[in-house]
Design a protein around this motif. Structure first.
Motif, PDB file in Angstrom:
ATOM      1  N   GLY A   1       0.814  -1.197   0.047  1.00 23.02           N
ATOM      2  CA  GLY A   1      -0.111  -0.094   0.138  1.00 23.02           C
ATOM      3  C   GLY A   1       0.943   1.169   0.144  1.00 23.02           C
ATOM      4  O   GLY A   1       0.439   2.512  -0.630  1.00 23.02           O
ATOM      5  N   GLY A   2       2.163   1.159   0.723  1.00 19.87           N
ATOM      6  CA  GLY A   2       2.907   2.390   0.741  1.00 19.87           C
ATOM      7  C   GLY A   2       3.472   2.910  -0.744  1.00 19.87           C
ATOM      8  O   GLY A   2       3.614   4.132  -0.882  1.00 19.87           O
TER       9      GLY A   2
ATOM     10  N   ASN B   1       0.211   6.261   9.373  1.00 20.68           N
ATOM     11  CA  ASN B   1      -0.300   7.486   9.747  1.00 20.68           C
ATOM     12  C   ASN B   1      -0.106   8.442   8.437  1.00 20.68           C
ATOM     13  O   ASN B   1      -1.134   9.169   8.159  1.00 20.68           O
ATOM     14  CB  ASN B   1       0.323   8.107  11.092  1.00 20.68           C
ATOM     15  CG  ASN B   1      -0.398   7.222  12.285  1.00 20.68           C
ATOM     16  OD1 ASN B   1      -1.221   6.621  12.388  1.00 20.68           O
ATOM     17  ND2 ASN B   1       0.768   7.335  13.311  1.00 20.68           N
ATOM     18  N   ALA B   2       0.746   8.459   7.920  1.00 24.75           N
ATOM     19  CA  ALA B   2       1.149   9.492   6.740  1.00 24.75           C
ATOM     20  C   ALA B   2       0.158   9.014   5.562  1.00 24.75           C
ATOM     21  O   ALA B   2      -0.247   9.807   4.904  1.00 24.75           O
ATOM     22  CB  ALA B   2       2.617   9.323   6.563  1.00 24.75           C
ATOM     23  N   MET B   3       0.064   7.768   5.316  1.00 23.16           N
ATOM     24  CA  MET B   3      -0.872   7.219   4.243  1.00 23.16           C
ATOM     25  C   MET B   3      -2.384   7.594   4.505  1.00 23.16           C
ATOM     26  O   MET B   3      -3.039   7.983   3.520  1.00 23.16           O
ATOM     27  CB  MET B   3      -0.514   5.777   3.941  1.00 23.16           C
ATOM     28  CG  MET B   3       0.527   5.261   3.573  1.00 23.16           C
ATOM     29  SD  MET B   3       0.597   3.453   2.912  1.00 23.16           S
ATOM     30  CE  MET B   3       1.160   2.894   4.449  1.00 23.16           C
ATOM     31  N   PHE B   4      -2.893   7.176   5.594  1.00 20.17           N
ATOM     32  CA  PHE B   4      -4.117   7.346   5.775  1.00 20.17           C
ATOM     33  C   PHE B   4      -4.711   8.607   6.974  1.00 20.17           C
ATOM     34  O   PHE B   4      -5.953   9.005   7.017  1.00 20.17           O
ATOM     35  CB  PHE B   4      -4.922   6.141   6.362  1.00 20.17           C
ATOM     36  CG  PHE B   4      -4.710   4.890   5.599  1.00 20.17           C
ATOM     37  CD1 PHE B   4      -5.269   4.772   4.194  1.00 20.17           C
ATOM     38  CD2 PHE B   4      -3.562   3.889   5.893  1.00 20.17           C
ATOM     39  CE1 PHE B   4      -5.002   3.816   3.481  1.00 20.17           C
ATOM     40  CE2 PHE B   4      -3.192   2.901   5.091  1.00 20.17           C
ATOM     41  CZ  PHE B   4      -4.084   2.718   3.983  1.00 20.17           C
TER      42      PHE B   4
ATOM     43  N   GLY C   1      -4.588  10.603  10.568  1.00 20.79           N
ATOM     44  CA  GLY C   1      -4.965  10.251  11.924  1.00 20.79           C
ATOM     45  C   GLY C   1      -4.094   9.380  12.573  1.00 20.79           C
ATOM     46  O   GLY C   1      -2.878   9.302  12.412  1.00 20.79           O
ATOM     47  N   SER C   2      -4.518   8.454  13.641  1.00 17.83           N
ATOM     48  CA  SER C   2      -3.552   7.640  14.471  1.00 17.83           C
ATOM     49  C   SER C   2      -4.182   6.498  14.745  1.00 17.83           C
ATOM     50  O   SER C   2      -3.362   5.373  14.878  1.00 17.83           O
ATOM     51  CB  SER C   2      -3.526   8.244  15.737  1.00 17.83           C
ATOM     52  OG  SER C   2      -4.722   8.274  16.325  1.00 17.83           O
ATOM     53  N   TRP C   3      -5.379   5.998  13.976  1.00  9.46           N
ATOM     54  CA  TRP C   3      -5.858   4.531  13.865  1.00  9.46           C
ATOM     55  C   TRP C   3      -4.945   3.670  13.115  1.00  9.46           C
ATOM     56  O   TRP C   3      -4.811   2.349  13.765  1.00  9.46           O
ATOM     57  CB  TRP C   3      -7.110   4.499  13.534  1.00  9.46           C
ATOM     58  CG  TRP C   3      -7.083   4.689  11.930  1.00  9.46           C
ATOM     59  CD1 TRP C   3      -7.178   5.794  11.301  1.00  9.46           C
ATOM     60  CD2 TRP C   3      -7.032   3.727  10.807  1.00  9.46           C
ATOM     61  NE1 TRP C   3      -7.342   5.772   9.715  1.00  9.46           N
ATOM     62  CE2 TRP C   3      -7.213   4.391   9.767  1.00  9.46           C
ATOM     63  CE3 TRP C   3      -6.893   2.277  11.022  1.00  9.46           C
ATOM     64  CZ2 TRP C   3      -7.012   3.726   8.402  1.00  9.46           C
ATOM     65  CZ3 TRP C   3      -6.693   1.833   9.801  1.00  9.46           C
ATOM     66  CH2 TRP C   3      -6.876   2.270   8.441  1.00  9.46           C
ATOM     67  N   GLY C   4      -4.222   3.935  12.223  1.00  8.59           N
ATOM     68  CA  GLY C   4      -3.447   2.956  11.366  1.00  8.59           C
ATOM     69  C   GLY C   4      -2.509   2.970  12.123  1.00  8.59           C
ATOM     70  O   GLY C   4      -1.803   1.692  12.050  1.00  8.59           O
ATOM     71  N   GLY C   5      -1.665   3.867  12.637  1.00  9.60           N
ATOM     72  CA  GLY C   5      -0.451   3.679  13.392  1.00  9.60           C
ATOM     73  C   GLY C   5      -0.623   2.763  14.664  1.00  9.60           C
ATOM     74  O   GLY C   5       0.279   2.185  14.926  1.00  9.60           O
ATOM     75  N   THR C   6      -1.732   3.083  15.210  1.00  8.14           N
ATOM     76  CA  THR C   6      -2.114   2.064  16.494  1.00  8.14           C
ATOM     77  C   THR C   6      -2.119   0.572  15.944  1.00  8.14           C
ATOM     78  O   THR C   6      -1.797  -0.362  16.842  1.00  8.14           O
ATOM     79  CB  THR C   6      -3.560   2.535  17.083  1.00  8.14           C
ATOM     80  OG1 THR C   6      -3.405   3.983  17.481  1.00  8.14           O
ATOM     81  CG2 THR C   6      -3.762   1.612  18.220  1.00  8.14           C
ATOM     82  N   ALA C   7      -2.922   0.339  14.885  1.00  5.74           N
ATOM     83  CA  ALA C   7      -2.944  -1.058  14.542  1.00  5.74           C
ATOM     84  C   ALA C   7      -1.703  -1.527  14.243  1.00  5.74           C
ATOM     85  O   ALA C   7      -1.377  -2.740  14.599  1.00  5.74           O
ATOM     86  CB  ALA C   7      -3.810  -0.976  13.209  1.00  5.74           C
TER      87      ALA C   7
END
Length: 448
Positions: free
Chosen positions: A178-179, A276-279, A281-287
């Motif tokens: 995805g990146g 977090n940079a891709m999407f 917020g912080s939800w992705g980084g938390t996952a």
């Protein structure tokens, strides 16, 4: 390997001991290689610039060469111990002991480094880095949980390894594939960011990055616990190493292209920053932080088993204290206990000393110590080929094996040069300390 040494042997605990088939053996290799390294190393090599990607490419070819050599050696010597077995068979007890001693040190220093890396991602979920002793306690808990799984037996070690390997792939593939769709060349920063020469920057970054490829020998070290090792050890080694190489190269490239260089240099959780940079917020980084913790605990689970296997094999030959030769539920439990205590002590020491860059220091020492058994194992393969001790094969295969062994040996020497004076200095102290241990054990063996 004789039947009584296999983990399924009757020892009153066979219900908890299992041999590993090809899928679990491959997961052991893949899970040990893709542990904590990939989740923190992009930030560790960012100060060198994007030239680190060149180092990663060279390192990948070297790791594959090592994997092929270990696979060939395991066909001839399918016993628990890996590099120790090969070095001892080729060059005698002292070389075997040096391989066992240095590999053992590699494993528990590596475990300490993995725990420190895991704390960086735990901090994304729970603020533990605000105080060094809170972070230290978290690192100790992360080390002891996999040790408890090992005490339960190889049945549970294999189960944890398989589950953790499967769970870690979703976020890794998310960043690795995805990146690429969010890739921004402006984030890459300078090609060469350090003051050293291009060759020096490649060598130095490769020495750090080798930590991410430690584990190519996992199936060979645990060959006695692998079902049909002559067939499955080599296959598991290649499958695990190639799978890790693809994810590593794509993942590192994606992190470099999605996180600004200045941010990446100081990051403690680069994959979380990438998501977090891709999407936003912080939800992705938390996952990703959850996935990174699962990955690192799974890697510690496998590395903890490996840390006990080499002393076990050496103890069976009288080159390590006899207590290391005892197994319970298929696991050398004394080796596990001693290893986790040493890794915990090293973790406490580093936090107490307040050293900056604790992870990088531990990684470089681990890298140097790992090159010792790699050098001895590849030299053993060269010896077996030159002395005609391999199975009769056609000339083309013999030439290919010889070229691979020489490349793997040269690759390991290059990594020693790139480890840096400080790491070599500390590593040599560790190595020479083992000479006294060998003198004592050899004298006891002779008297016996």
């Amino acid at each position: 390997m004789t039947a009584p040494e296999a983990p399924a042997a009757p020892d009153g605990q066979s219900r908890h001991a299992r041999t590993f088939g090809l899928p679990v053996a491959s997961a052991l290799v893949l899970g040990n290689i893709i542990g904590g390294g990939i989740f923190l190393l992009p930030a560790s090599v960012a100060p060198y610039g994007t030239i680190a990607l060149v180092a990663f490419g060279i390192l990948t070819f070297g790791a594959i060469a090592l994997a092929l050599v270990f696979g060939r050696l395991a066909e001839k010597h399918p016993e628990t111990g890996g590099p120790y077995v090969y070095a001892r068979e080729a060059f005698g007890d002292f070389a075997g002991f040096l391989a066992a001693w240095s590999y053992w040190i590699t494993t528990w220093v590596s475990n300490a480094a993995l725990a420190v890396a895991a704390v960086g991602y735990l901090d994304v979920l729970i603020p533990v880095n605000d105080h060094k002793w809170t972070a230290c306690l978290a690192a100790l808990v992360i080390q002891w949980l996999p040790a408890l799984a090992n005490f339960a037996g190889t049945r549970y070690v294999g189960g944890v390894q398989l589950v953790s390997t499967v769970l870690k792939f979703a976020p890794l593939l998310l960043v690795a594939v995805g990146g690429l769709f969010f890739f921004d060349p402006a984030n890459l920063g300078p090609f060469q960011a350090s003051d050293s020469s291009a060759i020096g920057a490649v060598s130095a970054s490769a020495a750090i990055l080798l930590f991410s490829y430690l584990g190519v020998e996992s199936a060979a070290v645990s060959a006695g616990e692998v079902r049909d090792p002559r067939r499955n050890v080599g296959r598991a080694t290649i499958i695990g190493t190639l799978g890790a190489a693809v994810i590593y190269l794509l993942g590192t490239l994606s992190v470099f292209g999605t996180v600004a260089h200045d941010t990446l240099v100081t990051s403690t959780a680069p994959f979380s920053d990438s998501v977090n940079a891709m999407f936003g917020g912080s939800w992705g980084g938390t996952a990703v932080a959850y996935a990174a913790l699962i990955s690192m605990v799974g890697a510690l689970n496998g590395w903890t088993l490996l840390s006990a296997q080499t002393p076990y094999a050496a103890a069976k030959d009288g080159l390590f204290p006899k207590v290391f030769a005892h197994k319970r539920r298929g696991v050398p439990t004394v080796g596990v206990l001693v290893t986790v205590v040493l890794a915990s002590s090293l973790t406490v020491y580093n936090y107490a000393a307040g050293s900056s860059g604790v992870f990088e220091i531990l990684v470089l020492v681990t890298t140097f110590m790992a090159t010792v058994p790699y050098l001895l194992a590849t030299a053993a393969q060269i010896f077996f080929l030159a002395s005609g001790q391999t199975q009769r094969v056609n000339r083309a295969r013999l030439t290919r094996d010889a070229v691979l062994a020489v490349l793997a040996f040269a690759f390991s020497m290059w990594l020693v040069a790139g480890s840096g004076y400080q790491a070599v200095y500390q590593g040599v102290l560790f190595l020479f300390a083992g000479v006294l241990v060998y003198a004592w054990m050899a004298a006891r063996k002779l008297r016996a």
